[in-house]
Scaffold this motif. Structure first.
Motif, short mmCIF file in Angstrom:
data_model
loop_
_atom_site.label_atom_id
_atom_site.label_comp_id
_atom_site.label_asym_id
_atom_site.label_seq_id
_atom_site.Cartn_x
_atom_site.Cartn_y
_atom_site.Cartn_z
N ASP A 84 0.85 -1.19 0.00
CA ASP A 84 0.00 0.00 0.00
C ASP A 84 0.89 1.24 0.00
O ASP A 84 2.06 1.19 0.40
CB ASP A 84 -0.91 -0.02 1.23
N PHE B 187 4.16 8.45 -5.76
CA PHE B 187 2.96 9.19 -6.09
C PHE B 187 2.95 10.54 -5.39
O PHE B 187 3.39 10.67 -4.24
CB PHE B 187 1.70 8.43 -5.68
N GLY C 235 -1.68 11.66 -8.51
CA GLY C 235 -1.14 11.71 -9.85
C GLY C 235 -0.88 10.30 -10.37
O GLY C 235 -1.09 9.32 -9.66
N PRO C 236 -0.39 10.19 -11.60
CA PRO C 236 -0.15 8.88 -12.21
C PRO C 236 1.09 8.17 -11.69
O PRO C 236 1.27 6.99 -11.95
CB PRO C 236 0.00 9.22 -13.70
N ARG D 104 7.64 5.86 -11.83
CA ARG D 104 8.25 4.56 -11.52
C ARG D 104 9.75 4.72 -11.52
O ARG D 104 10.35 4.99 -12.57
CB ARG D 104 7.81 3.50 -12.52
N TYR E 99 -10.12 4.18 -2.37
CA TYR E 99 -9.42 4.43 -3.63
C TYR E 99 -9.39 3.16 -4.46
O TYR E 99 -9.31 2.05 -3.92
CB TYR E 99 -7.98 4.88 -3.38
N GLN F 51 -7.16 1.38 -7.51
CA GLN F 51 -5.88 1.50 -8.20
C GLN F 51 -5.75 0.41 -9.26
O GLN F 51 -5.70 -0.78 -8.93
CB GLN F 51 -4.71 1.43 -7.23
N GLY G 124 -0.27 -0.06 -12.49
CA GLY G 124 0.61 0.97 -13.03
C GLY G 124 0.05 2.37 -12.97
O GLY G 124 0.66 3.31 -13.52
N LYS G 125 -1.10 2.55 -12.31
CA LYS G 125 -1.71 3.86 -12.23
C LYS G 125 -1.79 4.35 -10.79
O LYS G 125 -1.60 3.58 -9.84
CB LYS G 125 -3.11 3.84 -12.84
N GLY G 126 -2.07 5.60 -10.63
CA GLY G 126 -2.22 6.16 -9.30
C GLY G 126 -3.57 5.82 -8.69
O GLY G 126 -4.53 5.54 -9.41
N PRO G 127 -3.67 5.84 -7.36
CA PRO G 127 -4.96 5.61 -6.71
C PRO G 127 -6.00 6.63 -7.18
O PRO G 127 -5.70 7.83 -7.25
CB PRO G 127 -4.64 5.79 -5.23
N PHE H 26 -9.67 8.30 -6.54
CA PHE H 26 -10.71 8.52 -5.54
C PHE H 26 -12.04 7.93 -6.00
O PHE H 26 -12.47 8.13 -7.13
CB PHE H 26 -10.86 10.02 -5.30
N PHE I 184 -8.22 0.18 -2.04
CA PHE I 184 -7.64 0.54 -0.75
C PHE I 184 -8.63 1.39 0.04
O PHE I 184 -9.22 2.32 -0.51
CB PHE I 184 -6.37 1.38 -0.93
N PHE J 151 -3.10 4.16 4.72
CA PHE J 151 -3.74 3.22 3.82
C PHE J 151 -3.78 1.84 4.43
O PHE J 151 -2.86 1.41 5.14
CB PHE J 151 -2.96 3.13 2.50
N GLY J 152 -4.84 1.13 4.13
CA GLY J 152 -4.92 -0.27 4.49
C GLY J 152 -4.31 -1.12 3.39
O GLY J 152 -3.95 -0.61 2.33
N LYS J 153 -4.18 -2.40 3.67
CA LYS J 153 -3.69 -3.31 2.64
C LYS J 153 -4.79 -3.46 1.58
O LYS J 153 -5.96 -3.59 1.91
CB LYS J 153 -3.36 -4.69 3.24
#
Lengths: 112, 111
Positions: free
Chosen positions: A42, A90, A104-105, A108, B36, B38, B41-44, B46, B89, B101-103
Protein backbone atom coordinates in the motif's frame (compact mmCIF):
# COMPACT_ATOMS: atom_id res chain seq x y z
CA UNK A 1 -10.81 18.35 -15.35
CA UNK A 2 -7.14 18.99 -14.71
CA UNK A 3 -5.39 16.34 -12.66
CA UNK A 4 -2.14 16.03 -10.79
CA UNK A 5 0.83 15.90 -13.14
CA UNK A 6 4.01 14.05 -12.32
CA UNK A 7 7.26 13.93 -14.21
CA UNK A 8 9.06 11.96 -15.27
CA UNK A 9 6.78 8.94 -15.54
CA UNK A 10 9.69 6.53 -15.60
CA UNK A 11 13.21 6.94 -14.31
CA UNK A 12 16.15 4.58 -14.24
CA UNK A 13 19.13 5.36 -12.06
CA UNK A 14 22.25 3.65 -10.83
CA UNK A 15 23.02 3.08 -7.16
CA UNK A 16 24.39 6.15 -5.39
CA UNK A 17 22.99 8.48 -8.04
CA UNK A 18 20.50 11.26 -7.39
CA UNK A 19 17.00 11.75 -8.73
CA UNK A 20 14.47 14.57 -8.74
CA UNK A 21 10.76 13.91 -9.11
CA UNK A 22 8.34 16.70 -9.89
CA UNK A 23 4.69 17.16 -9.03
CA UNK A 24 2.24 19.74 -10.32
CA UNK A 25 -0.92 19.83 -8.22
CA UNK A 26 -4.45 20.39 -9.43
CA UNK A 27 -4.96 24.14 -10.00
CA UNK A 28 -5.83 26.00 -6.78
CA UNK A 29 -4.76 23.07 -4.61
CA UNK A 30 -2.33 24.32 -2.00
CA UNK A 31 -1.36 21.04 -0.34
CA UNK A 32 0.81 18.31 -1.82
CA UNK A 33 1.71 14.90 -0.47
CA UNK A 34 4.34 12.37 -1.49
CA UNK A 35 3.89 8.61 -1.18
CA UNK A 36 6.08 5.63 -1.92
CA UNK A 37 4.53 2.35 -3.04
CA UNK A 38 6.59 -0.81 -3.27
CA UNK A 39 5.47 -3.82 -5.34
CA UNK A 40 2.29 -5.29 -3.89
CA UNK A 41 2.31 -2.78 -1.05
CA UNK A 42 0.00 0.00 0.00
CA UNK A 43 1.17 3.60 -0.45
CA UNK A 44 3.33 4.84 2.39
CA UNK A 45 3.24 8.52 3.28
CA UNK A 46 6.56 10.33 2.97
CA UNK A 47 6.01 14.04 3.43
CA UNK A 48 3.50 16.82 2.78
CA UNK A 49 3.46 20.57 2.26
CA UNK A 50 0.83 23.21 2.80
CA UNK A 51 1.33 26.71 1.47
CA UNK A 52 5.02 25.99 0.80
CA UNK A 53 5.69 24.84 4.36
CA UNK A 54 6.21 21.25 5.46
CA UNK A 55 3.03 20.15 7.18
CA UNK A 56 3.69 16.52 8.04
CA UNK A 57 6.55 14.08 7.83
CA UNK A 58 6.24 10.35 7.49
CA UNK A 59 8.70 7.61 6.67
CA UNK A 60 10.93 9.71 4.45
CA UNK A 61 14.60 8.70 4.58
CA UNK A 62 17.16 11.33 5.50
CA UNK A 63 18.61 10.90 2.00
CA UNK A 64 15.43 12.38 0.58
CA UNK A 65 14.25 15.95 0.75
CA UNK A 66 11.37 17.84 -0.73
CA UNK A 67 10.03 21.31 -1.09
CA UNK A 68 7.03 23.17 -2.42
CA UNK A 69 7.55 26.22 -4.58
CA UNK A 70 5.67 29.49 -4.92
CA UNK A 71 3.58 28.09 -7.79
CA UNK A 72 2.67 25.15 -5.48
CA UNK A 73 4.51 22.55 -7.49
CA UNK A 74 6.70 20.24 -5.45
CA UNK A 75 9.93 18.37 -6.01
CA UNK A 76 11.20 15.27 -4.25
CA UNK A 77 14.98 15.05 -4.26
CA UNK A 78 16.51 11.66 -3.69
CA UNK A 79 20.23 11.18 -3.14
CA UNK A 80 22.54 8.19 -2.66
CA UNK A 81 19.94 5.98 -4.26
CA UNK A 82 19.71 2.40 -3.08
CA UNK A 83 18.21 -0.66 -4.73
CA UNK A 84 15.42 -0.56 -2.15
CA UNK A 85 14.33 2.86 -3.38
CA UNK A 86 12.92 1.23 -6.50
CA UNK A 87 9.20 1.88 -6.25
CA UNK A 88 6.29 3.92 -7.53
CA UNK A 89 6.28 7.44 -6.18
CA UNK A 90 2.96 9.19 -6.09
CA UNK A 91 2.13 12.79 -5.51
CA UNK A 92 -1.33 13.82 -4.35
CA UNK A 93 -2.85 17.23 -3.91
CA UNK A 94 -5.76 18.64 -1.97
CA UNK A 95 -7.49 21.93 -1.34
CA UNK A 96 -6.24 22.37 2.19
CA UNK A 97 -4.93 19.91 4.73
CA UNK A 98 -7.38 17.15 5.50
CA UNK A 99 -9.41 17.56 2.33
CA UNK A 100 -9.75 14.81 -0.26
CA UNK A 101 -6.44 13.86 -1.83
CA UNK A 102 -6.25 13.32 -5.57
CA UNK A 103 -3.36 11.29 -6.85
CA UNK A 104 -1.14 11.71 -9.85
CA UNK A 105 -0.15 8.88 -12.21
CA UNK A 106 3.11 8.27 -10.38
CA UNK A 107 6.78 8.03 -11.27
CA UNK A 108 8.25 4.56 -11.52
CA UNK A 109 11.80 4.70 -10.22
CA UNK A 110 14.11 1.81 -10.93
CA UNK A 111 17.50 1.75 -9.25
CA UNK A 112 20.02 -0.61 -10.82
CA UNK B 1 0.52 0.99 16.29
CA UNK B 2 -2.63 2.28 14.70
CA UNK B 3 -3.36 0.68 11.37
CA UNK B 4 -5.99 0.12 8.78
CA UNK B 5 -6.39 -3.33 7.35
CA UNK B 6 -8.53 -5.35 5.02
CA UNK B 7 -10.12 -8.70 5.77
CA UNK B 8 -9.49 -10.35 2.38
CA UNK B 9 -6.60 -9.85 -0.01
CA UNK B 10 -8.53 -11.07 -3.09
CA UNK B 11 -12.14 -11.10 -4.20
CA UNK B 12 -13.57 -12.67 -7.34
CA UNK B 13 -17.10 -11.87 -8.48
CA UNK B 14 -19.22 -12.60 -11.50
CA UNK B 15 -19.97 -9.73 -13.83
CA UNK B 16 -23.28 -8.20 -12.85
CA UNK B 17 -23.10 -9.33 -9.23
CA UNK B 18 -22.63 -6.97 -6.32
CA UNK B 19 -19.21 -6.70 -4.66
CA UNK B 20 -18.50 -5.98 -1.04
CA UNK B 21 -15.00 -5.03 0.06
CA UNK B 22 -14.35 -4.74 3.77
CA UNK B 23 -11.92 -2.75 5.84
CA UNK B 24 -11.17 -2.67 9.56
CA UNK B 25 -9.55 0.27 11.26
CA UNK B 26 -8.18 0.58 14.74
CA UNK B 27 -7.78 4.32 15.31
CA UNK B 28 -10.95 5.47 17.02
CA UNK B 29 -9.88 9.08 16.44
CA UNK B 30 -10.21 8.71 12.67
CA UNK B 31 -12.88 11.00 11.34
CA UNK B 32 -12.50 10.76 7.59
CA UNK B 33 -12.37 7.66 5.42
CA UNK B 34 -11.73 7.27 1.73
CA UNK B 35 -11.89 4.42 -0.76
CA UNK B 36 -9.42 4.43 -3.63
CA UNK B 37 -9.27 2.25 -6.72
CA UNK B 38 -5.88 1.50 -8.20
CA UNK B 39 -5.41 -0.09 -11.60
CA UNK B 40 -2.10 -1.64 -12.51
CA UNK B 41 0.61 0.97 -13.03
CA UNK B 42 -1.71 3.86 -12.23
CA UNK B 43 -2.22 6.16 -9.30
CA UNK B 44 -4.96 5.61 -6.71
CA UNK B 45 -8.25 6.99 -7.99
CA UNK B 46 -10.71 8.52 -5.54
CA UNK B 47 -13.99 6.60 -5.42
CA UNK B 48 -15.96 7.80 -2.45
CA UNK B 49 -15.42 9.19 1.02
CA UNK B 50 -17.32 9.40 4.27
CA UNK B 51 -16.92 11.39 7.45
CA UNK B 52 -17.41 9.98 10.89
CA UNK B 53 -20.68 11.83 11.44
CA UNK B 54 -22.29 9.64 8.77
CA UNK B 55 -22.86 5.91 8.54
CA UNK B 56 -23.72 5.61 4.85
CA UNK B 57 -22.95 7.48 1.67
CA UNK B 58 -23.93 6.61 -1.85
CA UNK B 59 -22.37 7.43 -5.17
CA UNK B 60 -22.85 6.14 -8.65
CA UNK B 61 -22.98 2.32 -8.26
CA UNK B 62 -20.96 2.56 -5.05
CA UNK B 63 -21.97 2.78 -1.42
CA UNK B 64 -19.74 3.18 1.60
CA UNK B 65 -20.90 2.02 5.00
CA UNK B 66 -19.24 3.05 8.23
CA UNK B 67 -19.78 1.24 11.51
CA UNK B 68 -17.93 3.17 14.17
CA UNK B 69 -18.99 0.77 16.92
CA UNK B 70 -16.90 -2.04 15.48
CA UNK B 71 -14.54 0.20 13.50
CA UNK B 72 -15.54 -1.27 10.18
CA UNK B 73 -15.79 0.25 6.72
CA UNK B 74 -17.15 -1.38 3.61
CA UNK B 75 -17.41 -0.55 -0.07
CA UNK B 76 -20.30 -1.95 -2.03
CA UNK B 77 -20.19 -1.95 -5.80
CA UNK B 78 -23.45 -2.66 -7.56
CA UNK B 79 -23.62 -4.59 -10.84
CA UNK B 80 -19.87 -5.14 -10.95
CA UNK B 81 -18.33 -4.66 -14.36
CA UNK B 82 -15.02 -5.84 -15.85
CA UNK B 83 -13.75 -2.27 -15.61
CA UNK B 84 -14.10 -2.50 -11.85
CA UNK B 85 -11.24 -4.98 -11.70
CA UNK B 86 -8.50 -3.30 -9.68
CA UNK B 87 -6.98 -3.12 -6.23
CA UNK B 88 -9.12 -1.26 -3.74
CA UNK B 89 -7.64 0.54 -0.75
CA UNK B 90 -9.38 2.05 2.20
CA UNK B 91 -7.62 4.95 3.87
CA UNK B 92 -8.25 6.84 7.06
CA UNK B 93 -7.13 10.15 8.38
CA UNK B 94 -7.65 11.19 11.99
CA UNK B 95 -7.98 14.90 12.52
CA UNK B 96 -6.21 16.26 9.42
CA UNK B 97 -3.19 14.00 9.79
CA UNK B 98 -1.72 12.10 6.82
CA UNK B 99 -3.65 9.30 5.19
CA UNK B 100 -3.05 5.80 6.47
CA UNK B 101 -3.74 3.22 3.82
CA UNK B 102 -4.92 -0.27 4.49
CA UNK B 103 -3.69 -3.31 2.64
CA UNK B 104 -5.39 -3.50 -0.73
CA UNK B 105 -8.00 -5.98 -1.88
CA UNK B 106 -7.70 -7.17 -5.44
CA UNK B 107 -11.10 -7.37 -7.11
CA UNK B 108 -11.32 -9.66 -10.12
CA UNK B 109 -14.48 -9.61 -12.21
CA UNK B 110 -15.28 -12.80 -14.05
CA UNK B 111 -17.06 -12.21 -17.34
Amino acid sequence: AAGVIQSPRHLIKEKRETATLKCYPIPRHDTVYWYQQGPGQDPQFLISFYEKMQSDKGSIPDRFSAQQFSDYHSELNMSSLELGDSALYFCASSLGVGDTQYFGPGTRLTVL
Amino acid sequence: GESVGLHLPTLSVQEGDNSIINCAYSNSASDYFIWYKQESGKGPQFIIDIRSNMDKRQGQRVTVLLNKTVKHLSLQIAATQPGDSAVYFCAETPLNTPLVFGKGTRLSVIA
